[in-house]
Design an enzyme around this catalytic site. Sequence first.
Site, PDB file in Angstrom:
ATOM      1  N   HIS A 101       3.571   2.839  12.931  1.00  0.00           N
ATOM      2  CA  HIS A 101       2.538   3.829  13.342  1.00  0.00           C
ATOM      3  C   HIS A 101       3.542   4.593  14.727  1.00  0.00           C
ATOM      4  CE1 HIS A 101      -1.104   1.305  11.854  1.00  0.00           C
ATOM      5  NE2 HIS A 101      -0.085   1.456  11.103  1.00  0.00           N
ATOM      6  N   ASP A 136       6.161   0.701   7.547  1.00  0.00           N
ATOM      7  CA  ASP A 136       4.671   0.283   7.041  1.00  0.00           C
ATOM      8  C   ASP A 136       4.304   1.433   6.116  1.00  0.00           C
ATOM      9  OD1 ASP A 136       2.354  -0.775   6.957  1.00  0.00           O
ATOM     10  OD2 ASP A 136       1.552   0.048   9.043  1.00  0.00           O
ATOM     11  N   GLU A 138      -4.994   2.060   2.963  1.00  0.00           N
ATOM     12  CA  GLU A 138      -4.987   0.627   3.697  1.00  0.00           C
ATOM     13  C   GLU A 138      -5.230   0.983   5.271  1.00  0.00           C
ATOM     14  OE1 GLU A 138      -3.243  -2.464   5.919  1.00  0.00           O
ATOM     15  OE2 GLU A 138      -2.645  -0.641   5.748  1.00  0.00           O
ATOM     16  N   GLU A 139      -4.721   2.309   5.493  1.00  0.00           N
ATOM     17  CA  GLU A 139      -4.741   2.498   7.056  1.00  0.00           C
ATOM     18  C   GLU A 139      -6.021   2.918   7.522  1.00  0.00           C
ATOM     19  OE1 GLU A 139      -2.146   1.575   8.586  1.00  0.00           O
ATOM     20  OE2 GLU A 139      -0.391   1.468   7.721  1.00  0.00           O
ATOM     21  N   HIS A 190       0.923  -1.169   0.062  1.00  0.00           N
ATOM     22  CA  HIS A 190      -0.080  -0.099  -0.040  1.00  0.00           C
ATOM     23  C   HIS A 190       1.027   1.236  -0.009  1.00  0.00           C
ATOM     24  CE1 HIS A 190       0.428   0.450   4.422  1.00  0.00           C
ATOM     25  NE2 HIS A 190       0.336  -0.629   4.539  1.00  0.00           N
ATOM     26  N   GLU A 193       4.229  -6.173   3.604  1.00  0.00           N
ATOM     27  CA  GLU A 193       4.095  -5.801   4.995  1.00  0.00           C
ATOM     28  C   GLU A 193       5.226  -6.159   5.789  1.00  0.00           C
ATOM     29  OE1 GLU A 193       1.672  -3.823   6.480  1.00  0.00           O
ATOM     30  OE2 GLU A 193      -0.138  -3.743   5.211  1.00  0.00           O
ATOM     31  N   ASP A 230      -0.245   4.318   1.203  1.00  0.00           N
ATOM     32  CA  ASP A 230      -0.549   5.247   2.275  1.00  0.00           C
ATOM     33  C   ASP A 230       0.092   5.174   3.256  1.00  0.00           C
ATOM     34  OD1 ASP A 230      -2.356   3.160   2.373  1.00  0.00           O
ATOM     35  OD2 ASP A 230      -3.743   4.073   3.622  1.00  0.00           O
TER      36      ASP A 230
END
Lengths: 397, 397
Positions: A371, A128, A163-164, A81, A192, A83
């Site tokens: 994150h 991520d 995705e997030e 992904h 991932e 984003d």
Amino acid sequence: MESPHPAGSPAPVLPPLDSDVALLTASLLDIHSVSDHEGPLADVVEATLRALPRLRVERLGDTLVARTDFGLASRVVLAGHLDTVPLPTAPGARGTVPSRWEPPAAVGPSDSDLPADTDLLYGRGATDMKSGVAVQLALAGLMGHDAGPVPARDVTWVFYDHEEVGSELSGLGRVVREAPELLEADFAVLLEPTDGVVEGGCNGTCRYVVTVPGVAAHSGRAWRGVNAVHAAAPLLAALAAYEPATVRVEGLDYREGLNAVRIHGGTAGNVIPDACTVEVNFRFAPDKDLEQAHEHVFSVLATAGVGRDQVAITDESAAARPGLDHPAAAAFVAAVGGTPQPKYGWTDVARFSALGVPAVNFGPGDALLAHTDEEHVSAGAIRDCLAALTRWLLPGA
Amino acid sequence: MESPHPAGSPAPVLPPLDSDVALLTASLLDIHSVSDHEGPLADVVEATLRALPRLRVERLGDTLVARTDFGLASRVVLAGHLDTVPLPTAPGARGTVPSRWEPPAAVGPSDSDLPADTDLLYGRGATDMKSGVAVQLALAGLMGHDAGPVPARDVTWVFYDHEEVGSELSGLGRVVREAPELLEADFAVLLEPTDGVVEGGCNGTCRYVVTVPGVAAHSGRAWRGVNAVHAAAPLLAALAAYEPATVRVEGLDYREGLNAVRIHGGTAGNVIPDACTVEVNFRFAPDKDLEQAHEHVFSVLATAGVGRDQVAITDESAAARPGLDHPAAAAFVAAVGGTPQPKYGWTDVARFSALGVPAVNFGPGDALLAHTDEEHVSAGAIRDCLAALTRWLLPGA
């Protein structure tokens, strides 16, 4: 949020795809792409892919699908992904935009056993998952130009948006709904962060809101009411006493978990609460489908006297079997090495699994840093991931 | 909130104090006096009191103290607050400003046994407590003019502001701090709504916030954390199992209560809660002082493994003994009749009790209607209260 690349400013560019994949990662990190603002990064990725003559490129919104078409007997997907979660707000946080390099010593003695030539790359998305996206692009560059080697399998690259955030916004979900034929494959790798280990399948996750009723009354006359918070005691006790199972599926041990993640009750300091709500999250192994997961939770809640009518299902995401018994998966594990592990968090491998495509997670970086304000990845981990996937797809290269 | 009596509009006036006390109540209800906006009503009450030659009147802020000075052997206080809670916001609510009369049938069959001549008066403050204030004023009118009867005891009237808000704002509290000599007396009657029954003393009330700690983790890897909500189960079970005592003090039975009034835990649907807070309210009989109340609560919490360092005391109001063994109180009960009851809610009798002045609650209206959208009082109840206090203070009248 205002785009950091307004009209009129020079469009961001990437270094050549055969540059050091760690430098390619840093360039991707410098292009802000918080969820719902993936456009500028998608534009750059699209231009990069369209410059590769062996690839057929499709764009759906901010999602890009690129495919080789060598007519090989087998096809695999490499998905990631574009984003990221929002930037950190804490002053001095390094997991932000733009990226920065730090020597390993800067993060403390626990990293002191890293090789001396391994630098750490800090930035939002470092783990991520822009390091994974960089590996995807490097492989596309390797196979996509006219003089490149022919891989052992045809390859489909998917770079997707959203995705997030809410599952219903997922760019991958959009492809599943609108053009599932683009995802047809024998096997899929989601890049991932797994610290370079194959993580197979994923646990499912469901959420429930349990409402325990009461009757309000002034707390000076509590006997006129029924205290809903007190009435939640058996439910919490049942959750506390619950012993989560570890379930072996295709050789991997999936640890389950059943937890209250939120509780709320009461309206004022002098009122007997007339309701107490407990949000419960069940993480379950891929031996269960959603229906079986729900039945299990209902049976646990029933031991605390909680009836079916007190429970609302608020979220459900199916588990995915690891699929490691599939020949393409076995070949992948043999090529990249290491001992496959189960994936505990839910990831988009479940979307591939639902399409009948066995899928695993395999990417650089520590998922526990995702994150966080100090999100970072080591340059060596990115290079190692690229090398492993190259061994698999281009065994003669 | 804008005052409904802006400068330049005619000042509100009351009917003569020897009018029907129910009509006097209606006039008081029509003067808006939500807490912090008592000024216009205090002005009217002040003018009314100053027109009575036998009374010495003092004003502190929006609180008025008026006293007879007949030189009698005994002095009693009649106290009531001028403020109300905010007006209802529900459309069609009748417990508002201005007041309105309704026939008893309008409130349904359960009131059908009211005498046919009893009308119901709806309005904000109808029970809490402008009907009591009207009774106070009617008695002042009766004794305060030059030709009035001389009572059996000297009387001090207190009309105060800011009762319905934070305890520290109370106008009665201000008098206690700044001019306690104005409150010297042998006995006090607080005309809070008791449905015409003597309610002696009051329970105390304390609040505690208990923090149960945990360790946050992703709920997909719950074993890395400690679930604070689960850890609150023994606390809730202890509260649910707690059997509150009924304590006899000076012949009255005080029912206690220990309740969780609020609970909160968790920050997100995928995070193991790192803290769960439970707010606990203890309502305790006047056989205990604050220290004893705290010790009791700590001992109950300890049975659930909750340590003293996990508990913050957030509010404490002492209980008040009924004082019914005092001769002035006994004479009061004999005069007004009925069987005294304990008061469960905390009221300002506790402030008098703390000054060494025995105090009871005795007023018209049902306390359960206080603060409701349908607050109302029967005209008969107001008249009965006035008649009872007249029998006590002017036995020969």
